[in-house]
Design an enzyme around this catalytic site. Structure first.
Site, short mmCIF file in Angstrom:
data_model
loop_
_atom_site.label_atom_id
_atom_site.label_comp_id
_atom_site.label_asym_id
_atom_site.label_seq_id
_atom_site.Cartn_x
_atom_site.Cartn_y
_atom_site.Cartn_z
N CYS A 1 7.00 -35.96 1.20
CA CYS A 1 7.13 -34.82 0.32
C CYS A 1 6.65 -35.14 -1.09
CB CYS A 1 8.58 -34.34 0.29
SG CYS A 1 9.12 -33.62 1.86
N HIS B 1 9.67 -30.68 -4.38
CA HIS B 1 11.11 -30.67 -4.64
C HIS B 1 11.46 -31.63 -5.77
CE1 HIS B 1 12.04 -34.62 -2.76
NE2 HIS B 1 11.07 -34.31 -1.91
#
Length: 247
Positions: free
Chosen positions: A216, A200
């Site tokens: 992440c 992301h």
């Protein structure tokens, strides 16, 4: 209320077909037959220039949101977007996250790769393994996982609340410049289950090259937009600690 939908994109696979072709090519006596049967050995047009750093990291408007320019001069040149010889050995369209060096490679079919700098999970939250990009989203809504809410109770206001009987959720932080998922997100699944890890964007450009997130893989927003446009749905992903250190 948001309904999570998987966008329809053309899936480009080499996978088992490429390996089967390679096996057949091993029995061939003519070089041109091998060239036809193994797409990785064909001649491909060169990758179009990425543009200068100033062009790649300039301010831009995306879906109505204004992305600020990135002060790329303050970013280690290793972590700026660039085309490099592919060091991974993975099939084309594979995403490889190199934990040791804080790089992400998108493998092209011409033995090259587009390389991006990434921020990764801090100790205790890092994850490695193989997965697929199950679905992709522009300016995604962010739902903090339960374990994060347990650590940081102030995030409870963004808790996901599923509407009974529907694949729809209420709550979450709406997409926007300050959203932790940035301009794009790609959701990683393993064996049909959500790993809860994402590729992301992030407004925190200075986290690139560091291990500070909750697991992440984060990219500069300008970079995640570029990556998003390259990665097909169901693309394979390898997150690995086995790549050699780059000086």
């Amino acid at each position: 209320m948001i309904k999570l939908q998987r966008p329809l994109t053309r899936r480009r696979l080499l996978g088992t077909g490429a390996f089967a072709a390679l096996a057949l090519a091993g029995c061939a006596t003519r070089e041109d037959t091998t060239m036809r049967e193994d797409p990785r050995l064909r001649e491909f047009p060169p990758e179009p220039p990425l543009g200068t750093d100033a062009e790649m990291y300039a301010s831009r408007v995306d879906d109505g949101f204004v992305l600020p320019a990135i002060p790329y001069e303050r970013l280690d040149p290793r972590f700026r977007r660039q085309i490099v010889p592919d060091p991974t050995g993975e099939p084309a369209d594979t995403v490889v996250v190199d934990i040791a060096n804080h790089f992400l490679y998108f493998v092209r079919p011409d033995r090259q790769a587009v390389r991006y700098g990434v921020g990764l999970g801090k100790e205790g939250f890092a994850w490695s393994g193989r997965a697929i990009v199950e679905w992709k989203q522009h300016w995604p809504r962010w739902f903090p996982p339960e374990e994060m809410i347990a650590r940081r109770p102030e995030l409870a206001k963004y808790k996901a609340i599923q509407i009974p009987g529907k694949n729809e959720w209420e709550g979450g932080q709406p997409g926007g410049i300050d959203n932790p998922l940035g301009a794009r997100a790609m959701y990683l699944f393993q064996d049909g289950k959500d790993t809860l890890f994402r590729l992301h964007g992030s407004p925190e450009w200075d986290s690139i090259g560091k291990s500070v997130s909750s697991g992440c893989v984060r990219l500069i927003n300008q970079d995640v937009i570029d990556l998003y446009d390259r990665v097909p749905e169901k693309a394979p992903v390898l997150v690995t600690t086995e790549m050699p250190r780059v000086a």
